[in-house]
Write a protein that holds these residues in place. Structure first.
Motif, PDB file in Angstrom:
ATOM      1  N   ILE A  94       9.654   9.083  -2.435  1.00  0.00           N
ATOM      2  CA  ILE A  94       9.559   8.696  -1.030  1.00  0.00           C
ATOM      3  C   ILE A  94      10.234   9.738  -0.134  1.00  0.00           C
ATOM      4  CG2 ILE A  94      10.352   7.016   0.672  1.00  0.00           C
ATOM      5  CD1 ILE A  94       9.919   4.855  -1.454  1.00  0.00           C
ATOM      6  N   ILE A 116       2.835   3.338   5.454  1.00  0.00           N
ATOM      7  CA  ILE A 116       2.490   3.245   4.029  1.00  0.00           C
ATOM      8  C   ILE A 116       0.994   2.941   3.995  1.00  0.00           C
ATOM      9  CG2 ILE A 116       2.879   1.990   1.878  1.00  0.00           C
ATOM     10  CD1 ILE A 116       5.744   1.600   2.662  1.00  0.00           C
ATOM     11  N   MET A 120      -0.393   7.599   1.189  1.00  0.00           N
ATOM     12  CA  MET A 120       0.912   7.461   0.551  1.00  0.00           C
ATOM     13  C   MET A 120       0.813   6.636  -0.732  1.00  0.00           C
ATOM     14  SD  MET A 120       4.546   5.945   1.992  1.00  0.00           S
ATOM     15  CE  MET A 120       4.586   7.055   3.401  1.00  0.00           C
ATOM     16  N   LEU A 121       0.036   5.576  -0.711  1.00  0.00           N
ATOM     17  CA  LEU A 121      -0.098   4.734  -1.899  1.00  0.00           C
ATOM     18  C   LEU A 121      -0.746   5.494  -3.049  1.00  0.00           C
ATOM     19  CD1 LEU A 121      -1.231   1.435  -0.159  1.00  0.00           C
ATOM     20  CD2 LEU A 121       0.990   1.888  -1.213  1.00  0.00           C
ATOM     21  N   VAL A 127       5.003   2.739  -5.208  1.00  0.00           N
ATOM     22  CA  VAL A 127       5.156   1.961  -3.979  1.00  0.00           C
ATOM     23  C   VAL A 127       4.160   0.808  -3.963  1.00  0.00           C
ATOM     24  CG1 VAL A 127       4.929   2.015  -1.466  1.00  0.00           C
ATOM     25  CG2 VAL A 127       6.136   3.855  -2.643  1.00  0.00           C
ATOM     26  N   HIS A 152       3.647  -2.287   6.390  1.00  0.00           N
ATOM     27  CA  HIS A 152       4.682  -1.591   5.632  1.00  0.00           C
ATOM     28  C   HIS A 152       4.838  -0.152   6.140  1.00  0.00           C
ATOM     29  CE1 HIS A 152       4.846  -4.862   2.751  1.00  0.00           C
ATOM     30  NE2 HIS A 152       3.562  -4.728   2.455  1.00  0.00           N
ATOM     31  N   TYR A 153       6.075   0.290   6.236  1.00  0.00           N
ATOM     32  CA  TYR A 153       6.402   1.635   6.704  1.00  0.00           C
ATOM     33  C   TYR A 153       7.536   2.212   5.850  1.00  0.00           C
ATOM     34  CZ  TYR A 153       4.530  -0.234  11.198  1.00  0.00           C
ATOM     35  OH  TYR A 153       3.785  -0.830  12.187  1.00  0.00           O
ATOM     36  N   ILE A 154       7.646   3.538   5.873  1.00  0.00           N
ATOM     37  CA  ILE A 154       8.906   4.194   5.536  1.00  0.00           C
ATOM     38  C   ILE A 154       9.605   4.430   6.864  1.00  0.00           C
ATOM     39  CG2 ILE A 154      10.038   6.162   4.461  1.00  0.00           C
ATOM     40  CD1 ILE A 154       8.460   4.343   2.522  1.00  0.00           C
ATOM     41  N   ILE A 282      12.245   1.231   3.055  1.00  0.00           N
ATOM     42  CA  ILE A 282      10.909   0.657   3.176  1.00  0.00           C
ATOM     43  C   ILE A 282      11.053  -0.549   4.093  1.00  0.00           C
ATOM     44  CG2 ILE A 282       9.010  -0.491   1.986  1.00  0.00           C
ATOM     45  CD1 ILE A 282       9.632   1.134  -0.490  1.00  0.00           C
ATOM     46  N   GLU A 307      -3.861  -1.880   4.263  1.00  0.00           N
ATOM     47  CA  GLU A 307      -3.109  -0.634   4.211  1.00  0.00           C
ATOM     48  C   GLU A 307      -3.531   0.365   5.290  1.00  0.00           C
ATOM     49  OE1 GLU A 307      -6.196  -0.473   0.801  1.00  0.00           O
ATOM     50  OE2 GLU A 307      -5.022  -1.958   1.906  1.00  0.00           O
TER      51      GLU A 307
END
Length: 341
Positions: A94, A116, A120-121, A127, A152-154, A282, A307
């Motif tokens: 990440i 996310i 990214m997935l 993740v 969902h985010y970072i 996350i 997503e």
């Protein structure tokens, strides 16, 4: 009465049966005359009752110890949520991931978020595995009170970036008049003096004292109070916490690999930070119309759609910036801890 008022009146009335919360933007929600007769309190009671009913139907799938902690406190903190042997690799993946990022400044803090999303997935399958774990999904559903997939985010929080303005997230507040989900999986340890998640245990329950407080605040002139408060995210001073027979706010100092899941109708804040710093997590968020009587039916939670929602929302706000505003500014391709473009 203007033509505009006549045309907008049906929309304002319909918004009473939605998650709309701004006392400034909807003159019915903000009407002191209607609220004196119980309008705001009726919305709070109905939303809370439906939330309890939905959670009762979702409870059996949640780990009993998690459910009991949440029901008691309004949040649950889960240490070592990722298997200890797997966490270092997930954390490194990440922190080294590069992707499109956006930032928002509030006071002396900068929040950076990376969606996310499918890219990214695909790059970090761990993740996806984490966010699709049955026990975590069941807990998210229970806290949100819906079978819905959170956004969902970072997220990176940079504190004390040099501004002299106060961070509004450090003021104790509730996010709305009804329950919603927020979750943080901290990738690094968070000390007590490093802006920890802070919560008033038990403040998610609508006790007689909380309901009386909701009624009193609904009678304030929205033009004369804090802007965020007037827009439906009420701020609360410490003395009013004590008057509701609630404990003092508690900052959660936690090690890395701790998941905190909370109902943000409870009073919470970002704790103060003694020094400049940053934390990476996350971050997950879910809020639906609190007056829906069913559990599912969220088409935006379907695989292939869920997503992609964050990027769609950002682009939509970009297009409507002049009308509704867009605080999230693109800052190019970054890693979560990359400060330079």
């Amino acid at each position: 009465m203007t033509i505009g008022t006549v045309l907008l009146a049906p929309i304002w009335a319909l918004q009473l049966l939605t998650s709309a919360k701004s006392f400034l933007d909807n003159p019915l929600i903000g009407s002191r005359r209607l609220n004196a007769r119980g309008l705001h309190l009726a919305r709070v009671r109905l939303a809370a009752g439906l939330c309890t009913w939905r959670r009762r139907r979702l409870a059996r799938k949640v780990r009993p110890d998690w459910r009991e902690a949440f029901d008691r406190d309004g949040f649950v903190a889960i240490p070592d949520v990722v298997p200890i042997a797997e966490f270092p690799a997930l954390r490194e993946a990440i922190l080294s991931y590069r992707g499109p990022a956006r930032e928002m400044r509030q006071g002396d803090a900068i929040t950076r978020r990376m969606a996310i999303d499918p890219a990214m997935l695909s790059a970090i399958p761990a993740v996806r595995m984490l966010l699709e774990r049955e026990d975590i999904v069941a807990l998210f559903h229970y806290v949100a009170s819906f079978r819905t997939t959170p956004l969902h985010y970072i997220q990176t929080i940079v504190s004390h970036d040099g501004s002299n303005e106060a961070d509004p997230q450090e003021a104790l507040h509730a996010d709305s008049f009804h329950s919603s989900l927020k979750a943080w999986l901290f990738l690094n340890p968070v000390a007590e003096d490093e802006g920890p998640f802070t919560y008033v245990r038990g403040s998610h329950r609508f006790t007689p004292e909380r309901l009386a407080w909701e009624h009193r605040r609904s009678l304030a002139d929205p033009r004369m109070i804090d802007r965020l408060d007037a827009r439906g995210s009420p701020r609360i001073p410490a003395q009013e916490i004590a008057a509701m027979k609630l404990p003092a706010p508690e900052g959660l100092a936690v090690p890395g690999n701790t998941l905190v899941v909370a109902d943000t109708v409870g009073f919470h804040a970002r704790g103060t930070s003694a020094r400049p710093g940053e934390r990476v997590e996350i971050w997950s968020y879910a809020r639906r119309n609190p007056f829906l009587p069913w559990l599912g039916g969220d088409l935006l939670s379907l695989p292939g759609i869920a997503e992609r929602r964050v990027n769609w929302l950002w682009r939509l706000r970009d297009r409507l910036e002049q009308r509704i505003g867009q605080p999230w500014r693109p800052v190019g391709t970054r890693t979560p801890m990359d400060h330079d473009a």
